[in-house]
Design a protein around this motif. Structure first.
Motif, PDB file in Angstrom:
ATOM      1  N   TRP A  14      19.399   3.455  -4.267  1.00 56.38           N
ATOM      2  CA  TRP A  14      19.188   2.413  -3.191  1.00 56.38           C
ATOM      3  C   TRP A  14      18.386   1.150  -3.981  1.00 56.38           C
ATOM      4  O   TRP A  14      17.624   1.176  -4.892  1.00 56.38           O
ATOM      5  N   PRO A  55      24.687   7.518   1.725  1.00 54.20           N
ATOM      6  CA  PRO A  55      24.163   6.958   2.978  1.00 54.20           C
ATOM      7  C   PRO A  55      23.870   8.090   3.880  1.00 54.20           C
ATOM      8  O   PRO A  55      23.159   7.931   4.983  1.00 54.20           O
ATOM      9  N   VAL A  99      20.039   7.252   4.011  1.00 58.66           N
ATOM     10  CA  VAL A  99      19.353   5.821   4.192  1.00 58.66           C
ATOM     11  C   VAL A  99      18.892   5.345   5.474  1.00 58.66           C
ATOM     12  O   VAL A  99      18.193   4.174   5.545  1.00 58.66           O
TER      13      VAL A  99
END
Length: 254
Positions: free
Chosen positions: A103, A202, A205
């Motif tokens: 990230w 994902p 997140v």
């Protein structure tokens, strides 16, 4: 001849399905460390537990006629990737690692990046805060050194006595988690700061999006070093790599 998949991630689960669907003729085995007592069911045979260091892994490669290894371990696996590199190099077995992108902070994020869990505990500071811990149960004992905080802990497995403090609330859930749900949770629990590993992907997140919306600071634990081996960032690249190693030949010969 066997393809060994070092698992423990969503990528390993997806690769398991991909091989079952597109390359059922490949004999593959998924190896799990055993940290999760109820892992997701897989199509391929599964072995659980360590190999006994580099020498143990070398022995496994020889005994099981392993012709390729796919490292799909967690981004925070700090030992197995290096053991895999050393064992595969010693036995001349091709190795590839699936490494998802980490990230990155976005406008509005209030991240403080730290190198490890000990630094995360120190960065929380002395004044009591309501902390959302999303670092996994194995890292929890370090936070006992900061008992003044109130901790909301989210884990997949029960934490047992890993954080024996007053003011600890445990949520046992498996992702994915949506941003709206994460925002509601943080509001409801009065969260003042989030502690997260930079796992990428994902599935989790949403907590970072929620923290951004709420203007909350995030202590982001960065990944440990990894060996310098061939890597891909998506499972779709694994089959072409196996083809290039001469392990799998498609009907089209590509």
């Amino acid at each position: 001849m066997t393809v060994l998949i070092l698992g423990g991630t969503s990528e390993a689960v997806a690769l398991d399905q991909l091989l079952a669907d597109q390359a059922p003729e490949i004999r593959a085995v998924v190896s799990l460390a055993g940290h999760t007592s109820d892992p997701k069911p897989l199509n391929l045979p599964v072995r659980v537990g360590g190999f006994g260091g580099i020498e143990g892994l070398r022995h496994y490669l020889i005994e099981n006629r392993v012709v390729a290894v796919v490292d799909a371990t967690h981004p925070f696996a700090a030992i197995m990737p290096f053991h895999a590199e050393a064992a595969c190099k010693a036995e001349n077995v091709p190795l590839i690692a699936i490494r998802r992108e980490s990230w990155k902070p976005r406008p509005g994020d209030r991240w403080r990046s730290v190198p490890d869990i000990s630094a995360a505990v120190e960065t929380l500071g002395k004044p009591p805060r309501r902390v959302f811990l999303t670092v996994g149960r194995l890292e929890l004992p370090a936070f006992a050194d900061a008992p003044q905080h109130h901790y909301l802990v989210r884990v997949i497995e029960p934490i047992g006595d890993r954080l024996p403090l007053n003011g600890v609330k445990v949520i046992q859930q498996r992702g994915p988690f949506e941003a709206d749900e994460e925002e509601d949770l943080m509001r409801r629990e009065g969260i003042e700061i989030l502690v997260s590993k930079n796992s990428g992907g994902p599935a989790t997140v949403g907590k970072l999006t929620a923290a951004r919306r709420l203007g909350l600071p995030v202590i982001m634990v960065e990944r440990p070093p990894k060996p310098d081996v061939a890597t891909v960032d998506h499972i779709d690249q694994v089959l072409p790599w196996l083809v290039a190693q001469g392990i799998f030949v498609t009907e089209r010969g590509v």
